[in-house]
Design a protein around this motif. Sequence first.
Motif, mmCIF file in Angstrom:
data_model
loop_
_atom_site.group_PDB
_atom_site.id
_atom_site.type_symbol
_atom_site.label_atom_id
_atom_site.label_comp_id
_atom_site.label_asym_id
_atom_site.label_seq_id
_atom_site.Cartn_x
_atom_site.Cartn_y
_atom_site.Cartn_z
ATOM 1 N N VAL A 143 0.844 -1.185 0.000
ATOM 2 C CA VAL A 143 0.000 0.000 0.000
ATOM 3 C C VAL A 143 0.883 1.239 0.000
ATOM 4 O O VAL A 143 2.013 1.215 0.493
ATOM 5 C CB VAL A 143 -0.941 -0.005 1.227
ATOM 6 C CG1 VAL A 143 -0.146 0.092 2.518
ATOM 7 C CG2 VAL A 143 -1.971 1.095 1.136
ATOM 8 N N GLN A 144 0.380 2.313 -0.562
ATOM 9 C CA GLN A 144 1.106 3.575 -0.540
ATOM 10 C C GLN A 144 0.996 4.241 0.823
ATOM 11 O O GLN A 144 0.050 3.998 1.577
ATOM 12 C CB GLN A 144 0.573 4.520 -1.616
ATOM 13 C CG GLN A 144 0.823 4.053 -3.035
ATOM 14 C CD GLN A 144 0.427 5.090 -4.062
ATOM 15 O OE1 GLN A 144 0.645 6.286 -3.866
ATOM 16 N NE2 GLN A 144 -0.145 4.635 -5.160
ATOM 17 N N ALA A 145 1.973 5.062 1.131
ATOM 18 C CA ALA A 145 1.937 5.809 2.380
ATOM 19 C C ALA A 145 0.625 6.577 2.502
ATOM 20 O O ALA A 145 0.152 7.183 1.544
ATOM 21 C CB ALA A 145 3.120 6.762 2.462
ATOM 22 N N GLY A 146 0.057 6.530 3.688
ATOM 23 C CA GLY A 146 -1.231 7.154 3.927
ATOM 24 C C GLY A 146 -2.411 6.233 3.741
ATOM 25 O O GLY A 146 -3.535 6.584 4.125
ATOM 26 N N GLY A 147 -2.166 5.072 3.176
ATOM 27 C CA GLY A 147 -3.225 4.114 2.946
ATOM 28 C C GLY A 147 -3.532 3.274 4.164
ATOM 29 O O GLY A 147 -2.983 3.473 5.252
ATOM 30 N N SER A 148 -4.413 2.303 3.960
ATOM 31 C CA SER A 148 -4.884 1.466 5.055
ATOM 32 C C SER A 148 -4.846 -0.004 4.679
ATOM 33 O O SER A 148 -4.967 -0.370 3.504
ATOM 34 C CB SER A 148 -6.322 1.836 5.435
ATOM 35 O OG SER A 148 -6.427 3.172 5.883
ATOM 36 N N LEU A 149 -4.676 -0.827 5.687
ATOM 37 C CA LEU A 149 -4.786 -2.268 5.562
ATOM 38 C C LEU A 149 -5.450 -2.805 6.819
ATOM 39 O O LEU A 149 -5.345 -2.205 7.889
ATOM 40 C CB LEU A 149 -3.424 -2.937 5.394
ATOM 41 C CG LEU A 149 -2.710 -2.806 4.050
ATOM 42 C CD1 LEU A 149 -1.297 -3.364 4.168
ATOM 43 C CD2 LEU A 149 -3.480 -3.531 2.956
ATOM 44 N N ARG A 150 -6.103 -3.928 6.685
ATOM 45 C CA ARG A 150 -6.678 -4.616 7.830
ATOM 46 C C ARG A 150 -6.134 -6.028 7.887
ATOM 47 O O ARG A 150 -6.345 -6.817 6.961
ATOM 48 C CB ARG A 150 -8.201 -4.654 7.758
ATOM 49 C CG ARG A 150 -8.861 -5.222 9.023
ATOM 50 C CD ARG A 150 -10.364 -5.343 8.858
ATOM 51 N NE ARG A 150 -10.729 -6.429 7.961
ATOM 52 C CZ ARG A 150 -11.388 -7.527 8.331
ATOM 53 N NH1 ARG A 150 -11.768 -7.682 9.596
ATOM 54 N NH2 ARG A 150 -11.678 -8.454 7.438
ATOM 55 N N LEU A 151 -5.437 -6.336 8.946
ATOM 56 C CA LEU A 151 -4.911 -7.671 9.159
ATOM 57 C C LEU A 151 -5.889 -8.486 9.982
ATOM 58 O O LEU A 151 -6.546 -7.971 10.883
ATOM 59 C CB LEU A 151 -3.567 -7.623 9.883
ATOM 60 C CG LEU A 151 -2.466 -6.756 9.262
ATOM 61 C CD1 LEU A 151 -1.176 -6.912 10.057
ATOM 62 C CD2 LEU A 151 -2.257 -7.116 7.802
ATOM 63 N N SER A 152 -5.958 -9.765 9.675
ATOM 64 C CA SER A 152 -6.816 -10.677 10.402
ATOM 65 C C SER A 152 -6.008 -11.866 10.885
ATOM 66 O O SER A 152 -5.029 -12.264 10.256
ATOM 67 C CB SER A 152 -7.965 -11.172 9.520
ATOM 68 O OG SER A 152 -8.764 -10.105 9.061
ATOM 69 N N CYS A 153 -6.427 -12.423 11.986
ATOM 70 C CA CYS A 153 -5.797 -13.612 12.540
ATOM 71 C C CYS A 153 -6.888 -14.480 13.134
ATOM 72 O O CYS A 153 -7.673 -14.009 13.961
ATOM 73 C CB CYS A 153 -4.770 -13.223 13.609
ATOM 74 S SG CYS A 153 -4.091 -14.622 14.543
ATOM 75 N N THR A 154 -6.919 -15.717 12.718
ATOM 76 C CA THR A 154 -7.855 -16.671 13.298
ATOM 77 C C THR A 154 -7.099 -17.618 14.204
ATOM 78 O O THR A 154 -5.999 -18.065 13.877
ATOM 79 C CB THR A 154 -8.611 -17.449 12.218
ATOM 80 O OG1 THR A 154 -7.675 -18.119 11.362
ATOM 81 C CG2 THR A 154 -9.473 -16.515 11.395
ATOM 82 N N SER A 155 -7.702 -17.920 15.339
ATOM 83 C CA SER A 155 -7.086 -18.770 16.344
ATOM 84 C C SER A 155 -7.924 -20.015 16.557
ATOM 85 O O SER A 155 -9.160 -19.970 16.533
ATOM 86 C CB SER A 155 -6.940 -18.011 17.660
ATOM 87 O OG SER A 155 -6.470 -18.858 18.696
ATOM 88 N N SER A 156 -7.239 -21.129 16.791
ATOM 89 C CA SER A 156 -7.939 -22.379 17.056
ATOM 90 C C SER A 156 -8.501 -22.445 18.472
ATOM 91 O O SER A 156 -9.343 -23.286 18.755
ATOM 92 C CB SER A 156 -7.011 -23.568 16.816
ATOM 93 O OG SER A 156 -5.895 -23.535 17.679
ATOM 94 N N LEU A 157 -8.046 -21.563 19.359
ATOM 95 C CA LEU A 157 -8.476 -21.546 20.745
ATOM 96 C C LEU A 157 -8.610 -20.122 21.244
ATOM 97 O O LEU A 157 -7.891 -19.226 20.800
ATOM 98 C CB LEU A 157 -7.487 -22.288 21.643
ATOM 99 C CG LEU A 157 -7.324 -23.793 21.472
ATOM 100 C CD1 LEU A 157 -6.142 -24.279 22.288
ATOM 101 C CD2 LEU A 157 -8.587 -24.518 21.893
ATOM 102 N N ASN A 158 -9.505 -19.936 22.185
ATOM 103 C CA ASN A 158 -9.567 -18.664 22.889
ATOM 104 C C ASN A 158 -8.381 -18.552 23.837
ATOM 105 O O ASN A 158 -8.023 -19.508 24.519
ATOM 106 C CB ASN A 158 -10.858 -18.546 23.679
ATOM 107 C CG ASN A 158 -12.056 -18.216 22.817
ATOM 108 O OD1 ASN A 158 -11.980 -17.343 21.947
ATOM 109 N ND2 ASN A 158 -13.168 -18.890 23.055
ATOM 110 N N ARG A 159 -7.794 -17.375 23.886
ATOM 111 C CA ARG A 159 -6.709 -17.105 24.804
ATOM 112 C C ARG A 159 -6.962 -15.794 25.533
ATOM 113 O O ARG A 159 -7.751 -14.962 25.084
ATOM 114 C CB ARG A 159 -5.368 -17.064 24.074
ATOM 115 C CG ARG A 159 -4.901 -18.425 23.568
ATOM 116 C CD ARG A 159 -4.792 -19.401 24.709
ATOM 117 N NE ARG A 159 -4.167 -20.661 24.316
ATOM 118 C CZ ARG A 159 -4.155 -21.747 25.066
ATOM 119 N NH1 ARG A 159 -4.727 -21.744 26.262
ATOM 120 N NH2 ARG A 159 -3.558 -22.848 24.624
ATOM 121 N N GLY A 160 -6.278 -15.628 26.648
ATOM 122 C CA GLY A 160 -6.501 -14.448 27.469
ATOM 123 C C GLY A 160 -6.031 -13.157 26.840
ATOM 124 O O GLY A 160 -6.648 -12.108 27.017
#
Length: 120
Positions: free
Chosen positions: A12-29
Amino acid sequence: DVQLVESGGGSVQAGGSLRLSCTSSLNRGCMGWFRQSPGKEPEGVAAVLSDGSPLYTDSVKGRFTISLDSAENALYLQMNCLKPEDTAMYYCAADQGLGYLTLFKYYYHSWGQGTQVTVS
């Protein structure tokens, strides 16, 4: 061990946006995002507890937002106003369920493989 899978990286160019996602196999604190680029030390970016309490490193405050969808075991990092210095491999991390809010990387026991973010 808990499995983490990141997605959403890109270029992405400077000033732009991204959204990262992460899926987990377990709930953690506590879950968080870390990043590392060549020549720099690994850096904790943001972390969040199950109740939504966030923690950010100073360099991303006001630009990044971490959030957790507890129902889906999904972690997100909304990155706005991106800068070239944000360029790094971003890793999702999870603790062992203790729920300590920290950006100290050795506290976290589970890691994803990373997703590359490049800002030009």
